[in-house]
Enzyme design. Sequence first.
Site, PDB file in Angstrom:
ATOM      1  N   LYS A  70      18.171 -57.877   4.734  1.00 29.76           N
ATOM      2  CA  LYS A  70      16.751 -58.031   4.386  1.00 29.76           C
ATOM      3  C   LYS A  70      15.928 -57.917   5.643  1.00 29.76           C
ATOM      4  CE  LYS A  70      13.480 -58.867   1.475  1.00 29.76           C
ATOM      5  NZ  LYS A  70      12.834 -57.643   2.011  1.00 29.76           N
ATOM      6  N   LYS A 120      16.661 -65.894  10.699  1.00 34.57           N
ATOM      7  CA  LYS A 120      15.492 -66.377   9.945  1.00 34.57           C
ATOM      8  C   LYS A 120      15.878 -66.717   8.500  1.00 34.57           C
ATOM      9  CE  LYS A 120      11.946 -63.774  10.676  1.00 34.57           C
ATOM     10  NZ  LYS A 120      10.796 -62.841  10.655  1.00 34.57           N
ATOM     11  N   LYS A 162      16.702 -54.528   9.789  1.00 30.61           N
ATOM     12  CA  LYS A 162      15.345 -54.109  10.189  1.00 30.61           C
ATOM     13  C   LYS A 162      15.329 -52.605  10.335  1.00 30.61           C
ATOM     14  CE  LYS A 162      11.480 -56.210  11.461  1.00 30.61           C
ATOM     15  NZ  LYS A 162      11.100 -57.576  11.067  1.00 30.61           N
ATOM     16  N   THR A 183       3.030 -64.468   5.246  1.00 37.00           N
ATOM     17  CA  THR A 183       3.474 -64.766   6.618  1.00 37.00           C
ATOM     18  C   THR A 183       2.455 -65.654   7.320  1.00 37.00           C
ATOM     19  OG1 THR A 183       4.545 -62.600   6.637  1.00 37.00           O
ATOM     20  CG2 THR A 183       4.398 -63.745   8.744  1.00 37.00           C
ATOM     21  N   ASN A 230      -2.655 -58.286   9.667  1.00 38.69           N
ATOM     22  CA  ASN A 230      -2.365 -58.979   8.404  1.00 38.69           C
ATOM     23  C   ASN A 230      -1.961 -60.438   8.641  1.00 38.69           C
ATOM     24  OD1 ASN A 230       0.115 -59.837   6.594  1.00 38.69           O
ATOM     25  ND2 ASN A 230      -1.254 -58.654   5.295  1.00 38.69           N
ATOM     26  N   SER A 263       9.109 -62.518  -0.040  1.00 36.43           N
ATOM     27  CA  SER A 263       9.903 -61.328  -0.385  1.00 36.43           C
ATOM     28  C   SER A 263      11.082 -61.721  -1.259  1.00 36.43           C
ATOM     29  CB  SER A 263      10.439 -60.660   0.887  1.00 36.43           C
ATOM     30  OG  SER A 263       9.514 -59.738   1.399  1.00 36.43           O
TER      31      SER A 263
HETATM   32  N1  GLU Z   1       8.656 -58.093   8.329  1.00 38.04           N
HETATM   33  C1  GLU Z   1       8.698 -59.470   7.941  1.00 38.04           C
HETATM   34  C2  GLU Z   1       9.523 -60.271   8.932  1.00 38.04           C
HETATM   35  O1  GLU Z   1       9.689 -59.886  10.062  1.00 38.04           O
HETATM   36  C3  GLU Z   1       9.149 -59.655   6.522  1.00 38.04           C
HETATM   37  C4  GLU Z   1      10.500 -59.129   6.187  1.00 38.04           C
HETATM   38  C5  GLU Z   1      10.815 -59.135   4.707  1.00 38.04           C
HETATM   39  O2  GLU Z   1       9.996 -59.550   3.921  1.00 38.04           O
HETATM   40  O3  GLU Z   1      11.907 -58.687   4.376  1.00 38.04           O
HETATM   41  O4  GLU Z   1       9.960 -61.361   8.644  1.00 38.04           O
END
Ligand code: GLU
Length: 400
Positions: free
Chosen positions: A62, A86, A98, A182, A213, A343
């Site tokens: 994810k 995380k 990522k 976020t 954002n 998410s």
């Molecule tokens: N890009 C966001 C992060 O760094 C969200 C990642 C997601 O929702 O999968 O946590």
Amino acid sequence: MNIMLQTAQDTIREAAKKLGYDEEKIQAILEVEAEHIFEVEAGGKKYPAYRVQHSSKRGPYKGGIRFHPDVSLDEVRALATLMTLKTAAVGLPLGGGKGGVVVDVRSLNHGEIEELSRAYARHLAPHIGSQKDIPAPDVNTNSQIIDWMIEEFEAQIGQADPGAFTGKSISRGGSEGREAATGRGGAIVLGEFLKSKKNDKKPLTVALQGFGNVGYFFAQTLRHMYPNLKLVAISNSKNTWVKTDGVDIGDHVGHIPRPENLADLAAVKPLPSDAIFGVKADILVLAALENAVNSKTMNQIGADILVELANGPITREAEKFLLGRQKIILPDVVANAGGVIVSCLEWQQNTSGEKWSEEKVNSELNDILVKATKEMILYSERNHRSLKQAAFELALERLQ
Ligand code: GLU
């Protein structure tokens, strides 16, 4: 090695050693499970592209996809690794991954951004999906880009798989509350931390680095939910604006304003961007990019509490320096986890066919983050660890 990757790996290594892991076990944690290195074409030009799948130990990979000229394979490796920590730190049934494309989106027109997004999803189609790897937005990507990607992905696999991407628009199966999640989450973590220190009643001042954002929705959440936290400065990549009697960012439906266009800042003389670090405020929120607080800027920090709302905004050298000065750092793996938490809620709605109200989503987000923040604080107090060390150790224990 890229400084962010080094920072992420050193932090994991330190936490793993405290937990008594041997070198072999540490190496196994640091290693990525798979990497996809390719090129995507848009407007007749080719751009390097990556997807790093770090760990699927707790569930499907994810993590977001960023479009930025400074993207590199090592940066994506670092960000994928942080996603694993995380999702574990806040207890989600997901792993870490990522993606990124080395591109300056300002040089592309709307049609070219669509072409690039579709090419990215097309290439990755065999390697992603709601049970394999679930991408989402990150820096310079949004629900429109995710909508193009899932459309292209579903066309490739020849069937619907609505949980294969999160951060979609609401009409395409996205979740209420995802866009703000976020920033909102960062405010919840900060609020919970202040409550634990019994200083949530005192008015405190906040300086905010970054007004994309994440920074924008953090500021909106303060405005609506935390009247004792007063925003006194905002910066973006060009300037800093300071207004000691408080910045009212106003309500803006459907778009994120630039700080220079905020009515409340019209009479404020802009300072250079880096001035944000030295602003006299109790709290500094880092909502821009990685490595913002580094050996050059760490001496300027005026605040006592720093919130890592971006991924990896404080280098390891700067972290040690700040901790040595008794500063408190609310770590990224919890402070900015709101995005991936919603998410996860979007993915659960997609796979169950349900559609939750914004109230329900926000209440789940709150519960998950409050629990994770409390656990981190308790672990840190019991074991005499910084909050970051505590969050990393708790995450590693969940990756066993
Ligand atoms: N890009 C966001 C992060 O760094 C969200 C990642 C997601 O929702 O999968 O946590």
